[in-house]
Scaffold this motif. Structure first.
Motif, PDB file in Angstrom:
ATOM      1  N   UNK A 123       0.831  -1.212   0.000  1.00 19.59           N
ATOM      2  CA  UNK A 123       0.000   0.000   0.000  1.00 19.59           C
ATOM      3  C   UNK A 123       0.860   1.254   0.000  1.00 19.59           C
ATOM      4  N   UNK A 124       1.938   1.224   0.778  1.00 19.53           N
ATOM      5  CA  UNK A 124       2.837   2.380   0.800  1.00 19.53           C
ATOM      6  C   UNK A 124       3.515   2.565  -0.562  1.00 19.53           C
ATOM      7  N   UNK A 125       3.915   1.433  -1.186  1.00 14.63           N
ATOM      8  CA  UNK A 125       4.560   1.507  -2.492  1.00 14.63           C
ATOM      9  C   UNK A 125       3.581   1.999  -3.551  1.00 14.63           C
ATOM     10  N   UNK A 126       2.317   1.530  -3.465  1.00 19.67           N
ATOM     11  CA  UNK A 126       1.325   1.993  -4.445  1.00 19.67           C
ATOM     12  C   UNK A 126       1.040   3.474  -4.274  1.00 19.67           C
ATOM     13  N   UNK A 127       0.930   3.923  -3.002  1.00 22.22           N
ATOM     14  CA  UNK A 127       0.724   5.357  -2.783  1.00 22.22           C
ATOM     15  C   UNK A 127       1.922   6.166  -3.265  1.00 22.22           C
ATOM     16  N   UNK A 128       3.118   5.618  -3.054  1.00 19.84           N
ATOM     17  CA  UNK A 128       4.324   6.301  -3.542  1.00 19.84           C
ATOM     18  C   UNK A 128       4.328   6.363  -5.065  1.00 19.84           C
ATOM     19  N   UNK A 129       3.955   5.227  -5.705  1.00 21.15           N
ATOM     20  CA  UNK A 129       3.900   5.210  -7.171  1.00 21.15           C
ATOM     21  C   UNK A 129       2.864   6.197  -7.697  1.00 21.15           C
ATOM     22  N   UNK A 130       1.694   6.213  -7.038  1.00 19.62           N
ATOM     23  CA  UNK A 130       0.653   7.171  -7.456  1.00 19.62           C
ATOM     24  C   UNK A 130       1.133   8.605  -7.289  1.00 19.62           C
ATOM     25  N   UNK A 131       1.829   8.858  -6.187  1.00 17.13           N
ATOM     26  CA  UNK A 131       2.342  10.206  -5.972  1.00 17.13           C
ATOM     27  C   UNK A 131       3.381  10.584  -7.023  1.00 17.13           C
TER      28      UNK A 131
END
Length: 239
Positions: A123-131
């Protein structure tokens, strides 16, 4: 066997402690993202740091830490500084129960915690990717806005050139109008002077003719008229 069991249980406890603790971040380089350490610092017997043992090696050798622990324990117990009362045996039984619980339930708990950590990391990686994608979109949008700003500058330059051309056309038109007006007025003055000259010549010729006529007598007019007639007859006869 007891030492191996203690070492094995110590590793299991250390791994569980690692999973329960907050992630430890270490930066590889200034440009890369922080990386979580997979394992903690090495320990012996499940809870004693390895640094405590290596501290004695340069002075007492490999057996130094164990002899120091045995001698210190013997001194504390023999001098009754540390009394082996009922809480000590309760602690031993509690430690044995913890070892059994960790041995039996440790792998499943570790798997559950690993799963939660993996989900949290995803989830943190996906949020980072989205950001990152959002920031890249913002960068592209900013580049487009800069390109549009440059095009606006070009449009402003083109409009300025068009206005300058219009001003130049109006200036040349006014110059042509001034030239035509000056030429018209000069032509009028030339025509006026020519007309005055023609009128002056006409009046001069009329005045001369009139004065010449006044200077002739009737006899002279008859003589001149007769001579003119004779000249005309001569010209006719020649033809």
């Amino acid at each position: 066997m007891l030492a191996r069991f203690a070492v094995h249980q110590g590793k299991q406890i250390s791994k569980a402690r690692l999973l329960l603790q907050p992630r430890v971040l270490s930066t590889v380089t200034g440009s890369e993202r922080p990386i979580r350490s997979e394992y903690p610092s090495p320990v012996r017997h499940g809870f004693i740091p390895e640094e405590w043992f290596t501290f004695f090696y340069s002075k007492t050798g490999v057996t130094g830490p164990y002899m120091f622990a045995a001698g210190l324990s013997t001194y504390l117990i023999s001098k009754e500084i540390y009394v082996l009362e009922h809480e000590f045996y309760s602690g031993l039984s509690l430690a044995l129960a913890l070892i059994v619980a960790i041995k039996k339930f440790g792998p499943s708990v570790a798997k559950y915690i690993d799963k939660n950590i993996d989900e949290y990391e995803q989830s943190w990686e996906s949020s980072r990717t989205d950001q990152i994608k959002e920031l890249q979109n913002l960068i592209e949008h900013e580049k487009k806005e800069q390109w549009r700003t440059d095009s606006q500058k070009m449009i402003a330059d083109i409009k300025r050139d068009n206005i300058n051309m219009q001003l130049e056309a109006v200036y040349r038109e006014r110059l042509s109008h001034v030239y035509q007006e000056v030429k018209r007025r000069l032509d009028y003055q030339v025509q006026l002077q020519n007309m005055e000259r023609k009128l002056a010549q006409k009046h001069m010729v009329e005045w001369i003719v009139e004065n010449v006529k006044k200077g002739f007598t009737p006899d002279q007019e008859k003589i001149i008229l007769t001579r003119c007639i004779s000249d005309l007859q001569i010209l006719v006869n020649k033809n």
